[in-house]
Design a protein around this motif. Structure first.
Motif, PDB file in Angstrom:
ATOM      1  N   ALA A   1      -3.019  -4.195  14.927  1.00  0.00           N
ATOM      2  CA  ALA A   1      -3.290  -3.158  13.939  1.00  0.00           C
ATOM      3  C   ALA A   1      -4.593  -3.481  13.223  1.00  0.00           C
ATOM      4  CB  ALA A   1      -2.139  -3.060  12.946  1.00  0.00           C
ATOM      5  N   ARG A   2      -5.390  -2.474  12.965  1.00  0.00           N
ATOM      6  CA  ARG A   2      -6.679  -2.677  12.327  1.00  0.00           C
ATOM      7  C   ARG A   2      -6.782  -1.854  11.061  1.00  0.00           C
ATOM      8  NH1 ARG A   2      -6.578  -6.759  14.513  1.00  0.00           N
ATOM      9  NH2 ARG A   2      -7.204  -7.088  16.625  1.00  0.00           N
ATOM     10  N   GLY A   3      -7.554  -2.345  10.139  1.00  0.00           N
ATOM     11  CA  GLY A   3      -7.820  -1.641   8.902  1.00  0.00           C
ATOM     12  C   GLY A   3      -9.129  -2.134   8.338  1.00  0.00           C
ATOM     13  N   GLU A   4      -9.616  -1.450   7.343  1.00  0.00           N
ATOM     14  CA  GLU A   4     -10.903  -1.817   6.767  1.00  0.00           C
ATOM     15  C   GLU A   4     -10.794  -3.019   5.835  1.00  0.00           C
ATOM     16  OE1 GLU A   4     -13.730  -0.460   7.798  1.00  0.00           O
ATOM     17  OE2 GLU A   4     -12.489   0.706   9.172  1.00  0.00           O
ATOM     18  N   ALA A   5      -9.730  -3.104   5.051  1.00  0.00           N
ATOM     19  CA  ALA A   5      -9.598  -4.158   4.043  1.00  0.00           C
ATOM     20  C   ALA A   5      -8.932  -5.388   4.640  1.00  0.00           C
ATOM     21  CB  ALA A   5      -8.785  -3.641   2.853  1.00  0.00           C
ATOM     22  N   ILE A   6      -9.730  -6.386   4.953  1.00  0.00           N
ATOM     23  CA  ILE A   6      -9.199  -7.629   5.496  1.00  0.00           C
ATOM     24  C   ILE A   6      -8.899  -8.557   4.330  1.00  0.00           C
ATOM     25  CG2 ILE A   6      -9.653  -9.602   7.006  1.00  0.00           C
ATOM     26  CD1 ILE A   6      -9.570  -6.950   8.514  1.00  0.00           C
ATOM     27  N   GLN A   7      -7.687  -9.095   4.304  1.00  0.00           N
ATOM     28  CA  GLN A   7      -7.282 -10.058   3.287  1.00  0.00           C
ATOM     29  C   GLN A   7      -6.805 -11.322   3.984  1.00  0.00           C
ATOM     30  OE1 GLN A   7      -5.002  -8.514  -0.103  1.00  0.00           O
ATOM     31  NE2 GLN A   7      -4.954  -6.573   1.002  1.00  0.00           N
ATOM     32  N   THR A   8      -6.629 -12.379   3.202  1.00  0.00           N
ATOM     33  CA  THR A   8      -6.139 -13.631   3.758  1.00  0.00           C
ATOM     34  C   THR A   8      -4.718 -13.870   3.286  1.00  0.00           C
ATOM     35  OG1 THR A   8      -8.355 -14.566   3.804  1.00  0.00           O
ATOM     36  CG2 THR A   8      -6.536 -16.119   3.916  1.00  0.00           C
TER      37      THR A   8
ATOM     38  N   PRO B   1      -1.164 -13.112  -0.207  1.00  0.00           N
ATOM     39  CA  PRO B   1      -1.297 -12.720  -1.601  1.00  0.00           C
ATOM     40  C   PRO B   1       0.031 -12.214  -2.157  1.00  0.00           C
ATOM     41  CG  PRO B   1      -2.289 -11.051  -0.198  1.00  0.00           C
ATOM     42  CD  PRO B   1      -1.853 -12.177   0.699  1.00  0.00           C
ATOM     43  N   LEU B   2       0.119 -12.146  -3.459  1.00  0.00           N
ATOM     44  CA  LEU B   2       1.382 -11.768  -4.095  1.00  0.00           C
ATOM     45  C   LEU B   2       1.825 -10.359  -3.727  1.00  0.00           C
ATOM     46  CD1 LEU B   2       1.045 -13.402  -7.628  1.00  0.00           C
ATOM     47  CD2 LEU B   2       2.298 -14.235  -5.618  1.00  0.00           C
ATOM     48  N   THR B   3       0.872  -9.457  -3.493  1.00  0.00           N
ATOM     49  CA  THR B   3       1.259  -8.096  -3.087  1.00  0.00           C
ATOM     50  C   THR B   3       1.940  -8.121  -1.720  1.00  0.00           C
ATOM     51  OG1 THR B   3      -0.975  -7.746  -2.219  1.00  0.00           O
ATOM     52  CG2 THR B   3      -0.518  -6.905  -4.427  1.00  0.00           C
ATOM     53  N   LEU B   4       1.411  -8.925  -0.797  1.00  0.00           N
ATOM     54  CA  LEU B   4       2.024  -9.055   0.528  1.00  0.00           C
ATOM     55  C   LEU B   4       3.389  -9.721   0.419  1.00  0.00           C
ATOM     56  CD1 LEU B   4       1.718  -8.708   3.611  1.00  0.00           C
ATOM     57  CD2 LEU B   4       0.689 -10.997   3.649  1.00  0.00           C
ATOM     58  N   ARG B   5       3.484 -10.749  -0.411  1.00  0.00           N
ATOM     59  CA  ARG B   5       4.769 -11.421  -0.628  1.00  0.00           C
ATOM     60  C   ARG B   5       5.808 -10.425  -1.164  1.00  0.00           C
ATOM     61  NH1 ARG B   5       7.177 -16.359  -1.238  1.00  0.00           N
ATOM     62  NH2 ARG B   5       8.794 -16.483  -2.833  1.00  0.00           N
ATOM     63  N   GLY B   6       5.376  -9.567  -2.085  1.00  0.00           N
ATOM     64  CA  GLY B   6       6.275  -8.552  -2.631  1.00  0.00           C
ATOM     65  C   GLY B   6       6.757  -7.582  -1.572  1.00  0.00           C
ATOM     66  N   GLN B   7       5.877  -7.181  -0.672  1.00  0.00           N
ATOM     67  CA  GLN B   7       6.271  -6.280   0.412  1.00  0.00           C
ATOM     68  C   GLN B   7       7.267  -6.975   1.346  1.00  0.00           C
ATOM     69  OE1 GLN B   7       1.996  -5.316   1.336  1.00  0.00           O
ATOM     70  NE2 GLN B   7       2.934  -3.351   1.864  1.00  0.00           N
ATOM     71  N   TRP B   8       7.017  -8.242   1.641  1.00  0.00           N
ATOM     72  CA  TRP B   8       7.908  -9.030   2.505  1.00  0.00           C
ATOM     73  C   TRP B   8       9.291  -9.152   1.856  1.00  0.00           C
ATOM     74  CZ3 TRP B   8       9.218 -14.314   1.200  1.00  0.00           C
ATOM     75  CH2 TRP B   8       9.944 -14.977   2.196  1.00  0.00           C
ATOM     76  N   LEU B   9       9.318  -9.496   0.567  1.00  0.00           N
ATOM     77  CA  LEU B   9      10.597  -9.614  -0.143  1.00  0.00           C
ATOM     78  C   LEU B   9      11.308  -8.264  -0.218  1.00  0.00           C
ATOM     79  CD1 LEU B   9       9.541 -12.034  -3.026  1.00  0.00           C
ATOM     80  CD2 LEU B   9      11.096 -12.543  -1.125  1.00  0.00           C
ATOM     81  N   GLY B  10      10.538  -7.199  -0.396  1.00  0.00           N
ATOM     82  CA  GLY B  10      11.117  -5.852  -0.418  1.00  0.00           C
ATOM     83  C   GLY B  10      11.783  -5.499   0.895  1.00  0.00           C
ATOM     84  N   GLU B  11      11.172  -5.899   1.996  1.00  0.00           N
ATOM     85  CA  GLU B  11      11.755  -5.639   3.311  1.00  0.00           C
ATOM     86  C   GLU B  11      13.056  -6.414   3.497  1.00  0.00           C
ATOM     87  OE1 GLU B  11      11.845  -3.438   6.712  1.00  0.00           O
ATOM     88  OE2 GLU B  11      10.387  -3.287   5.098  1.00  0.00           O
ATOM     89  N   ILE B  12      13.078  -7.646   3.036  1.00  0.00           N
ATOM     90  CA  ILE B  12      14.302  -8.456   3.109  1.00  0.00           C
ATOM     91  C   ILE B  12      15.401  -7.815   2.267  1.00  0.00           C
ATOM     92  CG2 ILE B  12      15.331 -10.683   2.487  1.00  0.00           C
ATOM     93  CD1 ILE B  12      12.562 -11.929   3.150  1.00  0.00           C
ATOM     94  N   GLU B  13      15.029  -7.354   1.094  1.00  0.00           N
ATOM     95  CA  GLU B  13      16.007  -6.703   0.212  1.00  0.00           C
ATOM     96  C   GLU B  13      16.578  -5.442   0.861  1.00  0.00           C
ATOM     97  OE1 GLU B  13      16.298  -4.873  -4.314  1.00  0.00           O
ATOM     98  OE2 GLU B  13      14.473  -5.897  -3.673  1.00  0.00           O
TER      99      GLU B  13
END
Length: 131
Positions: free
Chosen positions: A40-47, A110-122
């Motif tokens: 998957a590709r997107g413009e905003a690359i984060q680490t 990043p914390l936003t990604l962690r939040g999305q991951w935790l949201g998926e688990i929930e």
């Protein structure tokens, strides 16, 4: 322009009169293909930072998920731990890969990604524990 697609989703195929000069697009194509984790590709690359604990840490310690990945091997409270720091563009793809390792993998940043991951688990817990 350059497009990424799945062959299985092609509904109609035809020739056009415009010619594609691969030399003009070589740099952009390389950046798209190698720019971030997964397909998957997107413009905003984060680490992202992903931590693996035992036993998964032993399985992933030599894996390369991305050419620009940094792998950190350590011991935390007597447990063998591996951390990957790698670029990503689409959170869904990286989250899916991390979920594959269950409780032995954790997205730290990043914390936003962690939040999305935790949201998926929930969401998974709510769906399957309510039955």
């Amino acid at each position: 322009g350059i497009r990424t697609f799945l062959f299985s989703r092609i509904k109609q195929l035809g020739l056009i009169q415009k010619h594609f000069d691969p030399d003009i697009w070589a740099t952009e194509l390389t950046e798209r293909v190698e720019g971030s984790f997964g397909i998957a590709r997107g413009e905003a690359i984060q680490t992202a930072t992903v931590r693996f604990s035992e036993p998964s840490s032993y399985y992933v310690k030599d894996q390369i998920w991305h050419p620009e990945q940094t792998t950190i091997v350590s011991t935390i409270e007597g447990e063998f731990v591996v951390e990957f720091q790698l670029p990503y563009a689409k959170p869904e793809e990286l989250i899916g890969k991390v979920l594959k390792y269950g409780a032995t993998a954790e997205i730290l940043e990043p914390l936003t990604l962690r939040g999305q991951w935790l949201g998926e688990i929930e969401k998974m817990c709510k769906k399957y524990l309510s039955k």
